[in-house]
Design a protein around this motif. Structure first.
Motif, PDB file in Angstrom:
ATOM      1  N   LEU A 148       0.855  -1.565  -0.046  1.00 41.94           N
ATOM      2  CA  LEU A 148       0.275   0.045   0.296  1.00 41.94           C
ATOM      3  C   LEU A 148       0.869   1.400  -0.014  1.00 41.94           C
ATOM      4  O   LEU A 148       0.283   2.257  -0.142  1.00 41.94           O
ATOM      5  CB  LEU A 148      -0.433   0.196   1.103  1.00 41.94           C
ATOM      6  CG  LEU A 148      -1.923  -1.318   1.249  1.00 41.94           C
ATOM      7  CD1 LEU A 148      -2.470  -1.143   3.033  1.00 41.94           C
ATOM      8  CD2 LEU A 148      -3.147  -1.375  -0.099  1.00 41.94           C
ATOM      9  N   LEU A 149       1.886   0.998   0.766  1.00 42.49           N
ATOM     10  CA  LEU A 149       2.536   2.362   0.985  1.00 42.49           C
ATOM     11  C   LEU A 149       3.444   2.607  -0.463  1.00 42.49           C
ATOM     12  O   LEU A 149       3.958   4.190  -0.518  1.00 42.49           O
ATOM     13  CB  LEU A 149       3.406   2.182   2.345  1.00 42.49           C
ATOM     14  CG  LEU A 149       3.292   2.204   3.867  1.00 42.49           C
ATOM     15  CD1 LEU A 149       4.036   2.414   4.742  1.00 42.49           C
ATOM     16  CD2 LEU A 149       2.253   3.330   3.083  1.00 42.49           C
ATOM     17  N   ALA A 150       4.229   1.559  -1.645  1.00 44.16           N
ATOM     18  CA  ALA A 150       5.233   1.611  -3.141  1.00 44.16           C
ATOM     19  C   ALA A 150       3.808   1.970  -4.436  1.00 44.16           C
ATOM     20  O   ALA A 150       4.225   1.884  -5.017  1.00 44.16           O
ATOM     21  CB  ALA A 150       5.724   0.580  -2.547  1.00 44.16           C
ATOM     22  N   PHE A 151       2.517   1.744  -3.268  1.00 39.81           N
ATOM     23  CA  PHE A 151       1.864   1.581  -4.388  1.00 39.81           C
ATOM     24  C   PHE A 151       1.745   0.988  -5.284  1.00 39.81           C
ATOM     25  O   PHE A 151       1.483   0.866  -7.241  1.00 39.81           O
ATOM     26  CB  PHE A 151       0.935   2.923  -5.060  1.00 39.81           C
ATOM     27  CG  PHE A 151      -0.128   3.335  -6.138  1.00 39.81           C
ATOM     28  CD1 PHE A 151      -1.253   2.520  -5.425  1.00 39.81           C
ATOM     29  CD2 PHE A 151      -0.494   3.956  -7.423  1.00 39.81           C
ATOM     30  CE1 PHE A 151      -2.668   2.956  -6.195  1.00 39.81           C
ATOM     31  CE2 PHE A 151      -0.928   3.689  -7.982  1.00 39.81           C
ATOM     32  CZ  PHE A 151      -2.306   3.599  -7.836  1.00 39.81           C
TER      33      PHE A 151
ATOM     34  N   MET B 176      -0.318  -4.501 -11.905  1.00 37.63           N
ATOM     35  CA  MET B 176      -1.237  -4.166 -12.601  1.00 37.63           C
ATOM     36  C   MET B 176      -1.253  -2.358 -11.901  1.00 37.63           C
ATOM     37  O   MET B 176      -2.072  -2.255 -13.024  1.00 37.63           O
ATOM     38  CB  MET B 176      -2.576  -4.353 -11.385  1.00 37.63           C
ATOM     39  CG  MET B 176      -2.402  -6.739 -11.167  1.00 37.63           C
ATOM     40  SD  MET B 176      -2.595  -7.233 -12.905  1.00 37.63           S
ATOM     41  CE  MET B 176      -3.704  -6.638 -12.870  1.00 37.63           C
ATOM     42  N   TYR B 177      -0.602  -2.044 -11.392  1.00 40.40           N
ATOM     43  CA  TYR B 177      -0.202  -0.537 -10.843  1.00 40.40           C
ATOM     44  C   TYR B 177       0.525   0.648 -11.848  1.00 40.40           C
ATOM     45  O   TYR B 177       0.359   1.475 -11.966  1.00 40.40           O
ATOM     46  CB  TYR B 177      -0.665  -0.079  -9.659  1.00 40.40           C
ATOM     47  CG  TYR B 177      -2.024  -0.519  -8.789  1.00 40.40           C
ATOM     48  CD1 TYR B 177      -3.065  -0.612 -10.274  1.00 40.40           C
ATOM     49  CD2 TYR B 177      -1.724  -0.189  -7.581  1.00 40.40           C
ATOM     50  CE1 TYR B 177      -4.168  -1.129  -9.123  1.00 40.40           C
ATOM     51  CE2 TYR B 177      -2.755  -0.627  -6.931  1.00 40.40           C
ATOM     52  CZ  TYR B 177      -3.794  -1.477  -7.372  1.00 40.40           C
ATOM     53  OH  TYR B 177      -5.072  -1.146  -6.814  1.00 40.40           O
ATOM     54  N   GLU B 178       1.603  -0.603 -12.744  1.00 44.40           N
ATOM     55  CA  GLU B 178       2.549   0.172 -13.459  1.00 44.40           C
ATOM     56  C   GLU B 178       2.194   1.282 -14.324  1.00 44.40           C
ATOM     57  O   GLU B 178       2.579   2.835 -13.792  1.00 44.40           O
ATOM     58  CB  GLU B 178       3.505  -0.840 -14.422  1.00 44.40           C
ATOM     59  CG  GLU B 178       5.000  -0.333 -14.815  1.00 44.40           C
ATOM     60  CD  GLU B 178       5.505  -0.963 -15.513  1.00 44.40           C
ATOM     61  OE1 GLU B 178       6.715  -1.188 -15.737  1.00 44.40           O
ATOM     62  OE2 GLU B 178       4.651  -2.138 -15.435  1.00 44.40           O
ATOM     63  N   ALA B 179       1.102   1.265 -15.131  1.00 46.36           N
ATOM     64  CA  ALA B 179       0.540   2.763 -15.453  1.00 46.36           C
ATOM     65  C   ALA B 179       0.417   3.549 -14.513  1.00 46.36           C
ATOM     66  O   ALA B 179       0.867   4.840 -15.607  1.00 46.36           O
ATOM     67  CB  ALA B 179      -0.291   2.197 -16.643  1.00 46.36           C
ATOM     68  N   GLN B 180      -0.504   3.613 -13.882  1.00 44.58           N
ATOM     69  CA  GLN B 180      -0.915   4.729 -12.795  1.00 44.58           C
ATOM     70  C   GLN B 180      -0.188   5.357 -12.101  1.00 44.58           C
ATOM     71  O   GLN B 180       0.191   6.609 -12.290  1.00 44.58           O
ATOM     72  CB  GLN B 180      -1.969   3.803 -12.055  1.00 44.58           C
ATOM     73  CG  GLN B 180      -2.848   3.158 -12.253  1.00 44.58           C
ATOM     74  CD  GLN B 180      -3.276   1.981 -12.517  1.00 44.58           C
ATOM     75  OE1 GLN B 180      -2.241   1.102 -12.963  1.00 44.58           O
ATOM     76  NE2 GLN B 180      -4.276   1.621 -12.864  1.00 44.58           N
ATOM     77  N   ARG B 181       1.695   4.260 -11.849  1.00 45.28           N
ATOM     78  CA  ARG B 181       2.356   5.069 -11.197  1.00 45.28           C
ATOM     79  C   ARG B 181       3.395   5.613 -12.178  1.00 45.28           C
ATOM     80  O   ARG B 181       3.490   6.697 -11.190  1.00 45.28           O
ATOM     81  CB  ARG B 181       3.216   3.592 -10.785  1.00 45.28           C
ATOM     82  CG  ARG B 181       3.320   3.335  -9.024  1.00 45.28           C
ATOM     83  CD  ARG B 181       4.028   2.466  -7.744  1.00 45.28           C
ATOM     84  NE  ARG B 181       4.419   1.654  -9.310  1.00 45.28           N
ATOM     85  CZ  ARG B 181       4.221  -0.109  -9.647  1.00 45.28           C
ATOM     86  NH1 ARG B 181       2.905  -0.530  -9.278  1.00 45.28           N
ATOM     87  NH2 ARG B 181       4.997  -0.550 -10.267  1.00 45.28           N
ATOM     88  N   LYS B 182       3.734   5.607 -13.302  1.00 48.09           N
ATOM     89  CA  LYS B 182       3.847   6.158 -14.339  1.00 48.09           C
ATOM     90  C   LYS B 182       2.734   7.642 -14.790  1.00 48.09           C
ATOM     91  O   LYS B 182       3.646   8.785 -14.546  1.00 48.09           O
ATOM     92  CB  LYS B 182       4.227   5.578 -15.854  1.00 48.09           C
ATOM     93  CG  LYS B 182       5.134   4.586 -15.451  1.00 48.09           C
ATOM     94  CD  LYS B 182       5.015   3.837 -16.457  1.00 48.09           C
ATOM     95  CE  LYS B 182       6.915   2.687 -16.838  1.00 48.09           C
ATOM     96  NZ  LYS B 182       6.969   1.854 -18.152  1.00 48.09           N
TER      97      LYS B 182
ATOM     98  N   ILE C 251       1.536   9.512 -12.595  1.00 45.45           N
ATOM     99  CA  ILE C 251       1.188  10.162 -11.568  1.00 45.45           C
ATOM    100  C   ILE C 251       2.289  10.133 -10.886  1.00 45.45           C
ATOM    101  O   ILE C 251       2.878  11.015 -10.104  1.00 45.45           O
ATOM    102  CB  ILE C 251       0.294   9.520 -10.241  1.00 45.45           C
ATOM    103  CG1 ILE C 251       0.462   8.405  -9.648  1.00 45.45           C
ATOM    104  CG2 ILE C 251      -1.398  10.058 -10.672  1.00 45.45           C
ATOM    105  CD1 ILE C 251      -0.419   8.195  -8.388  1.00 45.45           C
ATOM    106  N   GLY C 252       3.597  10.038 -11.584  1.00 48.75           N
ATOM    107  CA  GLY C 252       5.074  10.159 -11.317  1.00 48.75           C
ATOM    108  C   GLY C 252       6.093   9.447 -10.520  1.00 48.75           C
ATOM    109  O   GLY C 252       6.505   9.710  -9.605  1.00 48.75           O
ATOM    110  N   LEU C 253       5.320   9.063 -10.418  1.00 49.97           N
ATOM    111  CA  LEU C 253       5.934   7.752  -8.962  1.00 49.97           C
ATOM    112  C   LEU C 253       6.510   6.541  -9.995  1.00 49.97           C
ATOM    113  O   LEU C 253       7.918   5.771  -8.466  1.00 49.97           O
ATOM    114  CB  LEU C 253       4.852   6.978  -7.486  1.00 49.97           C
ATOM    115  CG  LEU C 253       4.270   8.286  -7.033  1.00 49.97           C
ATOM    116  CD1 LEU C 253       2.672   7.112  -6.730  1.00 49.97           C
ATOM    117  CD2 LEU C 253       5.387   8.266  -5.990  1.00 49.97           C
ATOM    118  N   ALA C 254       7.025   6.684 -11.018  1.00 45.11           N
ATOM    119  CA  ALA C 254       7.844   5.284 -11.426  1.00 45.11           C
ATOM    120  C   ALA C 254       8.432   5.698 -12.184  1.00 45.11           C
ATOM    121  O   ALA C 254       8.348   7.208 -12.748  1.00 45.11           O
ATOM    122  CB  ALA C 254       7.016   4.619 -12.313  1.00 45.11           C
TER     123      ALA C 254
END
Length: 92
Positions: free
Chosen positions: A69-72, A81-87, A89-92
C-alpha cells in the motif's frame, strides 16, 4: 509501516503426496492481541488482528500476489497491475 513477519510452510496433497512450499510475508501493526485462556504446559489459542500495509504470497518460489500500500504496488502472478498508474502520477 510496522514490523515485517514471514511465515513459511508447506502443503502436501493426499492423493499424489506432492509437496508445495508456501511463504507469506506481511508488514503492519497489531491492532488486537487476545491470548485466550492459555495455561502453562497446555496448548492454547492466541488471536492476533493486524492492520497490514504489505502482503506477499509465494508458492513454490513463484510470486502469486504482492500488495504494498505504501509503494502503490499490486502484482498478480508477477504482473504489475499498477505500473501505468504509478507512471501517470510520477511515482515510477
Amino acid at each position: 509501516s510496522g514490523v515485517m513477519i514471514r511465515y513459511a510452510g508447506a502443503y502436501q496433497r493426499d492423493d499424489t503426496a506432492e509437496v508445495q512450499a508456501v511463504e507469506v510475508v506481511v508488514r503492519g501493526r497489531h491492532k488486537e492481541i487476545d491470548p485466550g485462556d492459555a495455561k502453562g504446559g497446555d496448548k492454547g489459542k492466541t488471536t492476533i488482528k493486524s492492520s497490514l500495509t504489505y502482503y506477499k504470497l509465494v508458492v513454490d518460489g513463484k510470486d502469486v500476489i504482492e500488495i504494498d500500500l505504501l509503494a502503490f504496488v499490486f502484482k498478480v502472478d508477477g504482473k504489475d497491475m499498477y505500473e501505468a498508474q504509478r507512471k501517470a502520477i510520477g511515482l515510477a
